[in-house]
Design an enzyme around this catalytic site. Structure first.
Site, PDB file in Angstrom:
ATOM      1  N   ASP A 192      -4.331 -19.752   7.642  1.00 34.09           N
ATOM      2  CA  ASP A 192      -5.254 -19.365   6.437  1.00 34.09           C
ATOM      3  C   ASP A 192      -5.739 -18.075   6.595  1.00 34.09           C
ATOM      4  OD1 ASP A 192      -7.413 -19.523   4.696  1.00 34.09           O
ATOM      5  OD2 ASP A 192      -8.738 -21.126   5.853  1.00 34.09           O
ATOM      6  N   GLU A 226     -13.130 -13.000   2.431  1.00 34.10           N
ATOM      7  CA  GLU A 226     -12.948 -14.254   1.911  1.00 34.10           C
ATOM      8  C   GLU A 226     -13.623 -15.432   2.756  1.00 34.10           C
ATOM      9  OE1 GLU A 226     -11.418 -18.428   0.763  1.00 34.10           O
ATOM     10  OE2 GLU A 226     -11.361 -17.536   2.867  1.00 34.10           O
ATOM     11  N   GLU A 227     -13.447 -15.436   4.086  1.00 33.95           N
ATOM     12  CA  GLU A 227     -14.044 -16.608   4.851  1.00 33.95           C
ATOM     13  C   GLU A 227     -15.654 -16.604   4.729  1.00 33.95           C
ATOM     14  OE1 GLU A 227     -12.572 -18.893   6.074  1.00 33.95           O
ATOM     15  OE2 GLU A 227     -10.468 -18.417   6.397  1.00 33.95           O
TER      16      GLU A 227
HETATM   17 ZN   LIG Z   1      -8.440 -19.194   3.166  1.00 34.58          ZN
END
Ligand SMILES: [Zn+2]
Length: 351
Positions: A192, A226-227
């Site tokens: 991810d 994003e995180e």
């Molecule tokens: Zn992600």
């Protein structure tokens, strides 16, 4: 076999491995963004810009340049931590960057990036780690900010000695990814969303290798926040009409997603994605016999939603490879990576 350009799978896995081995916690993601830019640079027809926030925008003019533009996004930043406090013992208390449970990184090796450029190795441990000293407390202690710490691989027993190593409050901490590729599986932290960054790069290579370009002008946003929820809030060009977010699918009991398929996520914590665009992606998967699932993720947000919440007036959909044990020690399979890349190719070539 699918009628799509061939994907160079060894290249995909090799680039993914190099990307996984490039530390990039949110806030210090530049090395992974730069590596992605360097990997894309040799392909003709792409133009590169950076947002002020540090994201990469790779723009590829389409076969019909007057038609509405499209965008795809994946994120190069990962979970990580920052030094919250240098303890009197010389060990470090951490502040988490991104959403994860402490037990998922307990025992993991880390690199602390000192403010002056030095790196110090260490590991994340429970403050009461030794079973021979603390007995049942090792099992019973709740894993939380105050009960976890970094033990540095350096001779220090005081805050002063740790500062002398070049470590200060606010320094970034990256977790060892522990990448292993075996039997087609890729096991690592931070699949991810590096898996999907690699899928985008592999799709660009597949088109370039056969001298093709996308049907529409397409912007690839490699986002870097994003995180923490606001990665793609900025950086999508105003001409873009639709955005396909490429991010991992959540695998677990009750989920249709698995490590051998790409998944279309139709709903997550932010609500439903764009039905029309999702439907088109479904039809593309069927047209090209791409192994895919449709799923709903119960605890999940994406950069597509970040753009929606920031006011982005575009259709947004979400696809990605199934990743087991997400935000823990993750794993996927090459089949899911290839399926995701095929899906990206089908979308790029869709008139
Ligand atoms: Zn992600």
């Amino acid at each position: 076999m699918t009628g799509l350009p061939a994907i160079d799978t060894p290249f995909l896995v090799d680039f993914l491995t190099r990307l996984l081995n490039t530390p990039s916690p949110t806030g210090l993601a530049e090395p992974a963004v730069a590596l992605t830019e360097a990997e894309l640079k040799p392909f003709k027809g792409l133009e590169f810009t950076r947002t002020r926030k540090g994201a990469l925008v790779a723009s590829w003019s389409g076969a019909s340049p007057t038609a509405g533009a499209r965008a795809l996004t994946a994120h190069a930043d990962t979970l990580g931590a920052m030094v919250k406090e240098i303890k009197p013992s010389g060990r470090l208390a951490l502040s988490r960057v991104g959403g994860y449970a402490w037990n998922t990184v307990e025992g993991e090796g880390v690199t602390v990036f000192g403010a002056k450029g030095g790196k110090v190795r260490g590991s994340i441990l429970l403050t009461k780690a030794s079973g021979h000293v603390y007995g049942a407390e090792v099992n019973e202690t709740k894993r939380e900010d105050s009960s976890m710490e970094v033990r540095l691989d350096a001779r220090t027993a005081s805050a002063q000695e740790t500062r002398a190593l070049g470590i200060e409050v606010g320094d970034f901490v990256a977790f060892d990814p522990r990448v292993e590729v075996t039997q087609g599986f890729v096991r690592s932290r931070h699949l991810d969303d590096k898996a999907c960054v690699a899928c985008l790069v592999a799709a660009v290579k597949a088109l370039s290798d056969v001298g093709l370009k996308p049907a529409r002008t397409t912007h690839l946003l490699i986002s870097n926040y994003e995180e923490v929820g606001h990665g793609a809030a900025a950086g999508i060009p105003a001409t873009v009409e639709e955005l396909v977010t490429v991010d991992m699918a959540a695998v677990g009991v009750g989920q249709t997603s698995d490590e051998f398929h790409a998944t279309l996520c139709v709903k997550d914590s932010g609500g439903p994605y764009h039905h029309g665009l999702s439907d088109r992606l479904r039809r593309l998967a069927e047209k090209y016999a791409i192994p895919y699932m449709v799923d709903i993720y119960p605890y999940y947000g994406s950069d597509g939603e970040a753009f929606w919440r920031a006011g982005g007036d575009v259709a947004v959909a979400l696809i990605g490879p199934g990743v087991d044990a997400s935000h823990s020690y993750e794993r996927t399979h090459t089949e899911a990576l290839v399926a995701t890349t095929q899906w990206v190719l089908a979308y790029l070539l869709e008139e």
